[in-house]
Each structure stands twice: as structure tokens, then as C-alpha cells.
Scaffold this motif. Structure first.
Motif, PDB file in Angstrom:
ATOM      1  N   LYS A 202       0.838  -1.206   0.000  1.00  5.98           N
ATOM      2  CA  LYS A 202       0.000   0.000   0.000  1.00  5.98           C
ATOM      3  C   LYS A 202       0.870   1.253   0.000  1.00  5.98           C
ATOM      4  O   LYS A 202       0.563   2.246  -0.666  1.00  5.98           O
ATOM      5  N   GLN A 203       1.990   1.205   0.727  1.00  4.22           N
ATOM      6  CA  GLN A 203       2.903   2.346   0.760  1.00  4.22           C
ATOM      7  C   GLN A 203       3.542   2.569  -0.611  1.00  4.22           C
ATOM      8  O   GLN A 203       3.674   3.704  -1.070  1.00  4.22           O
ATOM      9  N   THR A 204       3.928   1.471  -1.264  1.00  2.00           N
ATOM     10  CA  THR A 204       4.504   1.561  -2.613  1.00  2.00           C
ATOM     11  C   THR A 204       3.504   2.187  -3.574  1.00  2.00           C
ATOM     12  O   THR A 204       3.847   3.077  -4.372  1.00  2.00           O
ATOM     13  N   LEU A 205       2.270   1.742  -3.468  1.00  2.00           N
ATOM     14  CA  LEU A 205       1.201   2.247  -4.329  1.00  2.00           C
ATOM     15  C   LEU A 205       1.032   3.752  -4.154  1.00  2.00           C
ATOM     16  O   LEU A 205       0.965   4.506  -5.132  1.00  2.00           O
ATOM     17  N   GLU A 206       0.985   4.200  -2.905  1.00  2.00           N
ATOM     18  CA  GLU A 206       0.795   5.628  -2.628  1.00  2.00           C
ATOM     19  C   GLU A 206       1.994   6.445  -3.095  1.00  2.00           C
ATOM     20  O   GLU A 206       1.839   7.545  -3.634  1.00  2.00           O
ATOM     21  N   THR A 207       3.203   5.905  -2.893  1.00  2.09           N
ATOM     22  CA  THR A 207       4.419   6.616  -3.316  1.00  2.09           C
ATOM     23  C   THR A 207       4.430   6.827  -4.817  1.00  2.09           C
ATOM     24  O   THR A 207       4.730   7.924  -5.302  1.00  2.09           O
ATOM     25  N   LEU A 208       4.083   5.787  -5.564  1.00  2.00           N
ATOM     26  CA  LEU A 208       4.077   5.880  -7.023  1.00  2.00           C
ATOM     27  C   LEU A 208       2.985   6.812  -7.529  1.00  2.00           C
ATOM     28  O   LEU A 208       3.182   7.563  -8.486  1.00  2.00           O
ATOM     29  N   LYS A 209       1.839   6.791  -6.865  1.00  2.42           N
ATOM     30  CA  LYS A 209       0.741   7.678  -7.262  1.00  2.42           C
ATOM     31  C   LYS A 209       1.093   9.145  -7.039  1.00  2.42           C
ATOM     32  O   LYS A 209       0.604  10.026  -7.758  1.00  2.42           O
ATOM     33  N   ASP A 210       1.953   9.393  -6.044  1.00 11.99           N
ATOM     34  CA  ASP A 210       2.317  10.774  -5.713  1.00 11.99           C
ATOM     35  C   ASP A 210       3.458  11.321  -6.567  1.00 11.99           C
ATOM     36  O   ASP A 210       3.772  12.513  -6.493  1.00 11.99           O
ATOM     37  N   MET A 211       4.102  10.466  -7.362  1.00 17.15           N
ATOM     38  CA  MET A 211       5.212  10.930  -8.194  1.00 17.15           C
ATOM     39  C   MET A 211       4.703  11.753  -9.362  1.00 17.15           C
ATOM     40  O   MET A 211       3.818  11.320 -10.102  1.00 17.15           O
TER      41      MET A 211
END
Length: 263
Positions: A202-211
Motif C-alpha cells: 500500500k505504501q509503494t502504491l501511494e508513493t508511485l501515485k504521488d510521483m
């Protein structure tokens, strides 16, 4: 005449599932009735091993009918195509000698466009709907060559702390390539080897979405032992075990890629 679309699968981080994604997307496209050519651009030979036994792959790598010899002689790649066991799916095999290609290209005229030149007749013929190229996990002249020969680029990213490492460098490199190949478009990132039960996913998903400026594909490839069994059998999982979760996910990814390319 139909237009052949060339897609590069690349990530400077090893273990991203790049070769597995390339082989299975290609196989799923072929299952959907498309004509696909796979190009193994990596000295590790993993894309070739996805379709042929280790003995056969090493035999092709040791001979002269592989990508290394074609690039060295700047030859038309048409004569280097081999048929895989699957209808509509062909391959240009690699060689372990690709490890020296960076050095050998250094003194060549317009070295960044040699692969593009070698693929020119194949693309002009319109025989294939898609050409999928598996790039090695580096950022250098050979990967730049692959990207300059491509219309689109897909970046598989492993859902792990190390999987995210160096991703910014990857996209900085893509920006550099677009200065000499402005028509190259980034399809986006696809998350691989995901364990959706873990908080880190979930953290990976959020990090990528915020890039900023990074497109994240909807498809996610989860961890599945069927992929390893398929690799052991020298087959893409979409053919080896059609009912598996990963086969369905790669089929969905192939459909998403084809839809995005056609827009």
C-alpha cells in the motif's frame, strides 16, 4: 498497412520482473490474435529462456544467428527471427556476448540508432502488430539504443523497498533519451511481485501515485508460484497454467497495454 508498435520493457534495477513481464505480455497478445516479435536485448538470456530450453538457448547464444551478431554487423534483423512454440509469437535471441556491446558501439556512427536501423525493414513490412524488447538492467548506451528504437516504454517495478530504489534515475535517463528520440512515450509503471496483504504494498502504491508525471497502470502482478514453475518449464505462465492468478493478471496487463497504445 498496419503500424507496428515497438515497446521496450526496462528498469535499471535487476529483479523487477522485467523479462517475465515482457514474455507474458507478448504471449498474451499472441493469444489475443496479435502477431508479436520479441527481442532479447539482455546478456542474461532470460527472455529466450522463457520459450526454449537452456540447451537450445545456449546453442543459439553461441552461434551467429542472434542479436549480438546482427548489431555488430548492423544487419537487417529479419534473418535472425526464430519461431517460438506458440502461434503468432516469434523471437530474436540474445547472446552472452552482449556484455561487450556497450564497448563495441562506442565508435560507431550514430550509435544510438543502430538497433532502430536493424529493425527498420521488419517494421516497414508491417508483419507484426507489436515488437517487444527486453532491455538489460542498466542505464547506458545499449539501453539508450533500445529506447531510441522504441515507440513506448513500460517500467516494471517490484513492490519492495529495493524495487523502488533508483527509480528517479530511470526517469531522468528517459528524459535524456527523449532529447534525441522525442517521439518516445512512457506507457507507465506496472507493479510486479506484489503481496497485496502487506502494508508495504500500500505504501509503494501511494508513493508511485504521488510521483509527478508518472502514470501507474491499473494492472498489478502479484506473487505467484505458478510463475516460477512456468520458468522452470521454459514457458510463459499464460501458456503453462492458463487458470493461474498470474496468467489472468498478465492477460489483463496485455489488454491494458494494447488499449493504451491504441489511444
Amino acid at each position: 498497412m498496419k503500424k507496428t508498435v515497438t515497446i521496450c520493457f526496462t528498469n535499471n534495477k535487476g529483479g523487477s520482473g522485467k523479462s517475465t513481464t515482457c514474455s507474458n505480455v507478448g504471449a498474451a497478445m499472441a493469444r489475443a490474435g496479435k502477431k508479436v516479435l520479441l527481442v532479447d536485448g539482455d546478456m542474461q538470456l532470460n527472455l529466450s529462456l522463457s520459450f526454449f530450453s537452456e540447451e537450445k538457448v545456449l546453442e543459439m547464444a553461441a552461434g551467429e544467428m542472434n542479436l549480438y551478431h546482427a548489431i555488430g554487423g548492423q544487419k537487417d534483423l529479419t534473418d535472425y527471427i526464430v519461431h517460438t512454440p506458440y502461434e503468432g509469437l516469434d523471437l530474436i535471441p540474445s547472446s552472452t556476448q552482449m556484455s561487450s556491446i556497450e564497448y563495441e558501439l562506442f565508435t560507431k556512427w550514430q550509435r544510438e540508432f543502430i538497433l532502430k536501423k536493424c529493425l527498420q525493414k521488419i517494421k516497414a513490412a508491417g508483419t507484426y502488430d507489436y515488437i517487444l524488447i527486453d532491455a538489460p538492467p542498466t542505464l547506458g548506451g545499449w539501453v539508450m539504443n533500445i529506447l531510441c528504437a522504441s515507440d513506448r516504454v513500460l517500467v516494471p517495478v517490484e513492490a519492495s523497498p529495493w524495487g523502488m530504489f533508483g527509480l528517479a534515475n530511470m526517469f531522468d535517463f528517459l528524459d535524456e533519451v527523449k532529447e534525441i528520440a522525442p517521439e518516445l512515450q512512457v506507457l507507465g509503471i506496472v507493479i510486479t511481485k506484489a503481496d497485496t496483504r502487506k502494508a508495504y504494498f500500500k505504501q509503494t502504491l501511494e508513493t508511485l501515485k504521488d510521483m509527478d508525471g508518472i502514470r501507474l497502470l491499473d494492472s498489478v502482478i502479484r506473487v505467484d508460484s505458478s510463475i516460477e514453475w512456468a520458468q522452470d518449464a521454459s514457458a510463459p505462465v499464460v501458456e503453462f497454467k492458463k487458470s493461474s492468478r498470474s496468467a489472468k493478471e498478465y492477460t489483463e496487463l496485455a489488454e491494458e497495454v494494447m488499449n493504451r497504445v491504441s489511444r
